[in-house]
Motif scaffolding. Structure first.
Motif, PDB file in Angstrom:
ATOM      1  N   ARG A  43      16.006  41.926  26.820  1.00  0.00           N
ATOM      2  CA  ARG A  43      17.321  41.831  26.186  1.00  0.00           C
ATOM      3  C   ARG A  43      17.482  40.477  25.486  1.00  0.00           C
ATOM      4  O   ARG A  43      17.984  40.388  24.369  1.00  0.00           O
ATOM      5  CB  ARG A  43      18.425  41.995  27.238  1.00  0.00           C
ATOM      6  CG  ARG A  43      18.650  43.413  27.719  1.00  0.00           C
ATOM      7  CD  ARG A  43      19.670  43.398  28.849  1.00  0.00           C
ATOM      8  NE  ARG A  43      19.993  44.732  29.328  1.00  0.00           N
ATOM      9  CZ  ARG A  43      20.987  45.471  28.850  1.00  0.00           C
ATOM     10  NH1 ARG A  43      21.741  45.006  27.885  1.00  0.00           N
ATOM     11  NH2 ARG A  43      21.238  46.674  29.338  1.00  0.00           N
ATOM     12  N   ARG A  66      15.668  39.308  21.999  1.00  0.00           N
ATOM     13  CA  ARG A  66      16.230  39.649  20.696  1.00  0.00           C
ATOM     14  C   ARG A  66      16.839  38.435  19.992  1.00  0.00           C
ATOM     15  O   ARG A  66      17.106  38.475  18.786  1.00  0.00           O
ATOM     16  CB  ARG A  66      17.273  40.747  20.849  1.00  0.00           C
ATOM     17  CG  ARG A  66      16.700  42.074  21.327  1.00  0.00           C
ATOM     18  CD  ARG A  66      17.798  43.104  21.568  1.00  0.00           C
ATOM     19  NE  ARG A  66      18.632  42.755  22.708  1.00  0.00           N
ATOM     20  CZ  ARG A  66      19.697  43.471  23.099  1.00  0.00           C
ATOM     21  NH1 ARG A  66      20.044  44.546  22.403  1.00  0.00           N
ATOM     22  NH2 ARG A  66      20.402  43.111  24.153  1.00  0.00           N
ATOM     23  N   PRO A 105      13.810  36.474  17.005  1.00  0.00           N
ATOM     24  CA  PRO A 105      12.983  37.403  16.234  1.00  0.00           C
ATOM     25  C   PRO A 105      11.859  36.662  15.504  1.00  0.00           C
ATOM     26  O   PRO A 105      12.106  35.806  14.666  1.00  0.00           O
ATOM     27  CB  PRO A 105      13.979  38.017  15.239  1.00  0.00           C
ATOM     28  CG  PRO A 105      15.033  36.968  15.081  1.00  0.00           C
ATOM     29  CD  PRO A 105      15.138  36.286  16.408  1.00  0.00           C
ATOM     30  N   THR A 140      17.182  31.454  16.024  1.00  0.00           N
ATOM     31  CA  THR A 140      18.268  32.434  16.208  1.00  0.00           C
ATOM     32  C   THR A 140      19.179  32.499  14.983  1.00  0.00           C
ATOM     33  O   THR A 140      19.851  33.518  14.756  1.00  0.00           O
ATOM     34  CB  THR A 140      19.086  32.072  17.455  1.00  0.00           C
ATOM     35  OG1 THR A 140      18.217  32.070  18.588  1.00  0.00           O
ATOM     36  CG2 THR A 140      20.229  33.057  17.699  1.00  0.00           C
ATOM     37  N   GLY A 187      17.530  39.248  11.639  1.00  0.00           N
ATOM     38  CA  GLY A 187      16.754  39.919  12.676  1.00  0.00           C
ATOM     39  C   GLY A 187      17.485  39.975  13.999  1.00  0.00           C
ATOM     40  O   GLY A 187      17.361  40.948  14.758  1.00  0.00           O
ATOM     41  N   VAL A 188      18.264  38.926  14.303  1.00  0.00           N
ATOM     42  CA  VAL A 188      19.064  38.929  15.529  1.00  0.00           C
ATOM     43  C   VAL A 188      20.175  39.966  15.430  1.00  0.00           C
ATOM     44  O   VAL A 188      20.440  40.731  16.368  1.00  0.00           O
ATOM     45  CB  VAL A 188      19.641  37.529  15.796  1.00  0.00           C
ATOM     46  CG1 VAL A 188      20.586  37.549  17.001  1.00  0.00           C
ATOM     47  CG2 VAL A 188      18.520  36.528  16.010  1.00  0.00           C
ATOM     48  N   LYS A 238      20.222  42.657  13.649  1.00  0.00           N
ATOM     49  CA  LYS A 238      19.617  43.984  13.743  1.00  0.00           C
ATOM     50  C   LYS A 238      19.170  44.277  15.168  1.00  0.00           C
ATOM     51  O   LYS A 238      19.343  45.390  15.675  1.00  0.00           O
ATOM     52  CB  LYS A 238      18.433  44.074  12.791  1.00  0.00           C
ATOM     53  CG  LYS A 238      17.754  45.430  12.788  1.00  0.00           C
ATOM     54  CD  LYS A 238      16.607  45.464  11.782  1.00  0.00           C
ATOM     55  CE  LYS A 238      15.921  46.841  11.813  1.00  0.00           C
ATOM     56  NZ  LYS A 238      14.776  46.882  10.855  1.00  0.00           N
ATOM     57  N   GLY A 239      18.590  43.283  15.836  1.00  0.00           N
ATOM     58  CA  GLY A 239      18.114  43.488  17.203  1.00  0.00           C
ATOM     59  C   GLY A 239      19.228  43.845  18.161  1.00  0.00           C
ATOM     60  O   GLY A 239      19.044  44.674  19.062  1.00  0.00           O
ATOM     61  N   ASP A 282      22.017  45.215  17.202  1.00  0.00           N
ATOM     62  CA  ASP A 282      22.704  46.363  16.598  1.00  0.00           C
ATOM     63  C   ASP A 282      24.193  46.081  16.427  1.00  0.00           C
ATOM     64  O   ASP A 282      25.051  46.884  16.776  1.00  0.00           O
ATOM     65  CB  ASP A 282      22.495  47.621  17.453  1.00  0.00           C
ATOM     66  CG  ASP A 282      22.923  48.898  16.720  1.00  0.00           C
ATOM     67  OD1 ASP A 282      22.962  48.877  15.473  1.00  0.00           O
ATOM     68  OD2 ASP A 282      23.227  49.895  17.393  1.00  0.00           O
TER      69      ASP A 282
END
Length: 850
Positions: free
Chosen positions: A567, A570, A573, A692, A717-718, A720-721, A723
């Motif tokens: 968890r 994320r 990334p 981050t 990327g964070v 998206k990770g 969501d």
């Protein structure tokens, strides 16, 4: 736990009303959440004492005009029996058998005018019984099914009870059922059920006997446990079964008895009825007895098909004994349990095995291969003791939650294993026609030492506030089955076997208070001096941070402190993994929450992601601990951190501005500026890089040279990770601040300046400086050079373009000059302005923009 009052009465005399019983138990720590009644006054369907009675079936004869109906002659206590027309299928086996008086067959009989539930309608619909002809024969009574009486939804046949061979050889059970034709059914099957919430410290009461024992102690009535005698008429069991264990700490006792020749028949109605009242579904006599003893004694037990075990033994020890062995699993082992699910076993799951393979998960659920089937005639009865922490951990890991696991996970004393095994074996002998082999196999490698506690009456009086003599304290403890003897001025107590919750004298004081009555404990003044009252400065400052952020429009969230490495990964990334060791849990509540968190920002982003599905605007913050494990320290470092997250629209939806702009970097910085200003902590922001956050939109927060946090726009990327949802390209702003470092910097006292009495003079100043020079450095230089008259500096414009030399930029500031004792003149301001320009040119190479 559901506790039928009639079952309790078998082991303790109860002269109180059901409401009084409930209140008494609740006051003693057994909280009665609800009371449900069957047939009694206050029930959804109260059985009429005159019109719903117990009938005795004397004869069953065919109906002259209907193949699906029979005529039952029923004695109901009147001068003449009544002939009842019925289509109950379970009466058909008695057709043509003549006089049934010897069968002692009983069934509830409802007479004309009685109110029942209509068995032919969905749900429970009340109807009044009226006489009418059925295929030419007038019928004004009815033999009743469970549905018609409101006991269950069962309507396949009528309730049939047989006094002969239907009851075990126990006078208490015989007294409860009192078979007598014409007796009001309320007195036979009428019952009240207590729904009791069993707290962890009352695990000893997860049984009928446990509650009865408590009630006996509370009322002073005698406690009558059932008989544990067993009629052993079979051949010796020695040499037929061997038991061993590799893990005496996890399996301190394992008891087994062999019962041969059991019949797979329905259990007697009294047992089925009690199981239903207690929330269990009757299946057959062998399974029902196992459940019955678990509910009654509190000792779960399990029955294996002995013939299956014997066939397996012929493979590993032809002609030799069955070898039952408890151990931990080998890597990759699995077990298919009674529910048909195949489980991959964890290294700590204690197993019941034989050399041919696994038989069950100890204390939780049996295996499918050795289950009891319709063809089973010989059973090996097991009653064992298990480590409650291991059972709780295994049940959660395997997602197997059973009544047995519920009890074992809270603690069942090893002494109950023998009692439960003997009780179950005797019921199998009486009710299933089994023959019990002579001898009990009892592997007891780890008997617990008796718990002996000394109690000083002076300590008990001080702790409880009760001025009781030592003799009265001893009498109360003896009612709870403690062995008590006087040793000088102290009570030496030996804890009874069924108790696993007594560790010290404070536990004995609690027992005395429970029996005396918490509601009767008098109010007393503290005899000791109160400790000095000291403020919690850290908490006060933390609350101040909360208050400021709420005033700024943010909403506080609380999240789990348990997480997983995946968890939190994320947050990084494509960056380096977090190699710091985690604090891991031995018994996690879920597989994906098995470590203590390193980052509070990850927790806040999970809350943001969950809410982003429903809200177009979020401004959240969270204050909480992160946990960093040290290499040599027993306990981890707990560091308090603050996370802020902004995303979505800057303002809430409004008719005046339906297309409000979204939060950006400056919104977050403005909130932080306001926070630190209110806390009176001087900070600076410096451009930085962090995996981050988005490159070019990240800053570290400094107090002097010390970094206390990072803020900026999150890396795509964070976003998206985690969501986090929103409009396309919508930024997510966040800050992660070391609150443990910030709180000590908040001053307790700071200076106020009076409101100015003289007007300010405002001027604008545009400076040309090197493009790489931070605007904050220029502002700091202006404040330092401006002296006492320069009250405020605010940047309002930045320009880089063709009108300036290469490598230069223009910074424009609002300057506010104000004196506390006079109105400034143009000369004063002009002089100060010239001084500023000279100093800035010397220090920074800045020039006035033409």
């Amino acid at each position: 736990m559901r506790v039928p009052l009639s079952w309790l009465r078998e082991y303790v005399d109860i002269d109180l009303s059901i409401e009084e019983v409930a209140q008494l138990l609740t006051n003693a720590g057994l909280e009665v959440e609800s009371i449900s009644r069957t047939g009694l006054p206050g029930a959804a369907l109260e059985w009429d004492r005159e019109r719903v009675v117990l009938g005795r079936v004397l004869r069953v004869e065919p109906h002259p005009d209907a193949d699906r109906l029979v005529l039952a002659t029923v004695d109901y206590g009147a001068a003449e029996p009544k002939v009842v027309v019925t289509g109950a299928t379970n009466l058909f086996p008695y057709l043509g058998r003549g006089d049934l008086s010897g069968e002692q067959l009983y069934s509830p009989l409802a007479l004309e005018g009685a109110t029942l539930y209509d068995g032919h309608k969905d749900g429970f619909v009340k109807t009044r019984l009226k006489g009418r002809p059925l295929r030419g024969i007038y019928n004004d009574a009815m033999l009743c099914s469970e549905k018609e009486l409101g006991i269950s939804e069962e309507h396949e046949g009528i309730i049939l009870m047989s006094r002969r061979g239907d009851l075990p050889d126990h006078p208490g059970e015989l007294e409860v059922h009192r078979y007598e034709a014409g007796r009001p059914l309320q007195d036979v099957l009428g019952d009240a059920v207590l729904e009791i919430a069993i707290l962890p410290n009352m695990a000893r009461a997860t049984s009928i006997l446990g509650v009865a024992r408590e009630l006996a102690a509370l009322t002073g009535a005698a406690f009558r446990p059932p008989s544990y005698e067993v009629g052993m008429d079979g051949p010796p069991v020695d040499g037929r079964v061997v038991i061993s264990t590799d893990e005496p700490e996890l399996n301190p006792r394992f008891v087994a008895l062999l019962i041969e020749g059991v019949q797979q028949i329905p259990s007697p109605y009294w047992m089925q009825y009690r199981l239903r009242q207690a929330g269990q579904r009757p299946i057959n006599v062998v399974v029902d007895i196992s459940n019955y003893v678990m509910l009654e004694v509190g000792q779960p037990n399990h029955t294996f098909d002995y013939d299956v075990l014997r066939r397996r033994a012929d493979g590993y020890a032809p002609g030799g004994p069955i070898h039952i062995h408890t151990r931990l699993p080998q890597p990759g082992e699995t077990l298919t349990t009674l529910d048909g699910a195949t489980h991959k076993l964890e290294p700590y799951n204690i197993l019941v095995t034989d050399p041919a393979g696994n038989l069950s998960v100890g204390g939780i659920m049996g295996g499918l291969e050795s289950e009891i089937t319709a063809a089973t005639s010989n059973v090996l009865l097991e009653a064992a003791a298990w480590n409650f922490i291991n059972i709780r951990r295994s049940a959660n890991a395997l997602d197997l939650h059973t009544e047995a696991g519920y009890r074992f996970s809270r603690g069942v004393h090893p002494s109950l294993a023998l009692l439960g095994a003997r009780r179950a074996a005797e019921l199998l002998r009486q009710l299933a026609g089994g023959t019990v082999a002579q001898g009990i196999i009892d592997a007891y490698p780890k008997p617990p030492a008796p718990v002996v506690v000394d109690l000083d009456p002076v300590y008990a009086r001080k702790l409880s506030g009760l001025d009781l003599p030592a003799a009265e304290m001893a009498a109360m403890l003896e009612r709870l089955e403690f062995a008590v003897e006087m040793r000088g001025d102290r009570l030496r107590t030996t804890t009874p076997d069924h108790r696993m919750d007594v560790e010290g004298p404070h536990d004995l004081v609690e027992e005395i208070c429970r029996l005396y009555g918490y509601d009767r404990v008098p109010n007393t003044r503290l005899a000791d001096t109160l400790p000095p009252q000291r403020g919690n400065i850290t908490l006060e400052r933390e609350e101040r941070v909360r208050d400021v952020l709420v005033r700024l429009g943010l909403q506080e969230v609380w999240s789990y402190r348990l997480t997983s490495a995946a968890r939190e990964a994320r947050l990084l990334p494509g960056g380096p993994a977090d190699e710091r060791p985690y604090v891991t849990l031995s018994n996690p509540p879920a597989p994906d929450r098995n470590v203590m968190r390193h980052s509070i920002l990850a927790s806040a982003l999970e809350a943001t992601a969950a809410n982003s599905r429903h809200a177009a605007r979020m401004a959240l913050f969270e204050i909480g601990e992160v946990y960093l494990a040290g290499e040599d320290e027993l306990l981890p470092d707990e560091l308090t951190r603050l996370a802020l997250v902004l995303t979505g629209r800057r303002a809430a939806d409004s008719w005046a501005d339906g297309n409000a702009a979204t939060f950006d970097y400056l919104d977050l910085k403005g909130i932080l500026d306001a926070l630190f200003a209110d806390l009176h902590v001087a900070v600076s922001f410096e451009a930085a890089r962090h995996p981050t956050y988005r490159p070019g939109r990240t800053a570290r927060i400094l107090v002097g040279e010390r970094q206390i946090g990072v803020m900026g726009e999150l890396h795509p990327g964070v976003v998206k990770g985690f969501d986090v949802r929103g409009e396309r390209g919508q930024p997510v702003l966040a800050a992660d601040i070391d609150l443990a470092a910030l709180l000590p910097l908040i001053p307790d006292h700071y200076r106020y300046t009076p409101l100015p009495a003289y007007p300010p003079v405002r001027e604008d100043l545009a400076l040309v400086v090197d493009a790489g020079l931070p605007a904050a450095a220029v502002a700091a230089a202006l404040r330092a050079a401006g002296g006492a008259l320069l009250r405020d500096v605010a940047l309002f414009d930045v320009y880089e373009g063709s009108q300036l030399p290469p490598g230069k930029k223009s910074l424009a500031y609002h300057l506010t000059f104000q004196a506390p004792d006079r109105t400034l003149t143009d000369g004063d301001v002009s002089k100060q302005r010239g001084r500023l320009l000279k100093l800035l040119e010397q220090q920074l190479g800045a020039k006035l923009r033409e």
